[in-house]
Design an enzyme around this catalytic site. Sequence first.
Site, PDB file in Angstrom:
ATOM      1  N   GLU A   1      33.077  -7.549  13.517  1.00  0.00           N
ATOM      2  CA  GLU A   1      33.901  -8.681  13.083  1.00  0.00           C
ATOM      3  C   GLU A   1      35.395  -8.463  13.289  1.00  0.00           C
ATOM      4  O   GLU A   1      36.192  -9.336  12.955  1.00  0.00           O
ATOM      5  CB  GLU A   1      33.620  -8.961  11.609  1.00  0.00           C
ATOM      6  CG  GLU A   1      32.187  -9.390  11.364  1.00  0.00           C
ATOM      7  CD  GLU A   1      31.899  -9.645   9.899  1.00  0.00           C
ATOM      8  OE1 GLU A   1      32.842  -9.644   9.082  1.00  0.00           O
ATOM      9  OE2 GLU A   1      30.728  -9.849   9.573  1.00  0.00           O
ATOM     10  N   THR A   2      35.790  -7.308  13.864  1.00  0.00           N
ATOM     11  CA  THR A   2      37.215  -7.029  14.055  1.00  0.00           C
ATOM     12  C   THR A   2      37.534  -6.854  15.534  1.00  0.00           C
ATOM     13  O   THR A   2      36.636  -6.825  16.378  1.00  0.00           O
ATOM     14  CB  THR A   2      37.616  -5.743  13.304  1.00  0.00           C
ATOM     15  OG1 THR A   2      36.982  -4.621  13.943  1.00  0.00           O
ATOM     16  CG2 THR A   2      37.199  -5.802  11.833  1.00  0.00           C
TER      17      THR A   2
ATOM     18  N   HIS B   1      38.407  -4.179  16.884  1.00  0.00           N
ATOM     19  CA  HIS B   1      38.122  -2.805  17.268  1.00  0.00           C
ATOM     20  C   HIS B   1      37.273  -2.736  18.546  1.00  0.00           C
ATOM     21  O   HIS B   1      37.508  -1.894  19.414  1.00  0.00           O
ATOM     22  CB  HIS B   1      37.422  -2.081  16.112  1.00  0.00           C
ATOM     23  CG  HIS B   1      37.197  -0.625  16.352  1.00  0.00           C
ATOM     24  ND1 HIS B   1      38.230   0.277  16.423  1.00  0.00           N
ATOM     25  CD2 HIS B   1      36.063   0.079  16.552  1.00  0.00           C
ATOM     26  CE1 HIS B   1      37.750   1.481  16.652  1.00  0.00           C
ATOM     27  NE2 HIS B   1      36.430   1.393  16.737  1.00  0.00           N
TER      28      HIS B   1
ATOM     29  N   VAL C   1      35.277   6.410  22.698  1.00  0.00           N
ATOM     30  CA  VAL C   1      36.679   6.661  23.030  1.00  0.00           C
ATOM     31  C   VAL C   1      36.872   8.083  23.554  1.00  0.00           C
ATOM     32  O   VAL C   1      37.767   8.332  24.367  1.00  0.00           O
ATOM     33  CB  VAL C   1      37.592   6.382  21.806  1.00  0.00           C
ATOM     34  CG1 VAL C   1      39.013   6.845  22.046  1.00  0.00           C
ATOM     35  CG2 VAL C   1      37.572   4.894  21.471  1.00  0.00           C
TER      36      VAL C   1
END
Length: 158
Positions: free
Chosen positions: A85-86, A88, A59
């Site tokens: 798993e998210t 993000h 980022v």
Amino acid sequence: MAGFGDPHMQTVDAAGLRLGIVGSRWHNDLVDHMIKRAEAAAAACGVTEVITARVAGSVELPVVAQALARKVDAVVALGVVIKGETQHFEYVCDAVTAGLTRVALDESTPVAHGVLTVHSLGQARDRAGLEDSIEDKGWQSTVAVLDAVLAIREVQKS
């Protein structure tokens, strides 16, 4: 990986050009190697000066790419983002892609997106330019961005 369409760019004549490289520290071993491959590609293309910077994560790549774009002819951004798993993963990939694109357009300086966005560490290793990798994104991103600088210069001549 698509496995087709690769332009097989080896080197370009980038004598006299200055290159910025920014790499993240996540997956440091892979990014370190990608930076070495980018530096090798720059040398093979005759780049005069290379400025390398490191940031915490992907980022942060766009803002440092922008600072570099104000000093050099082209920038290569390198990193590794592995899907978890998210959500993000999607947010990071979207932010990095939009940020690097914005930098290139706002600064009128080519910026290579050499951030590996993959589903597994194995996929990242396959693209990081290691001895057993099937792709070399550090090298490829560098040659591509230098080629873009040369293309812009040709357009500006006409």
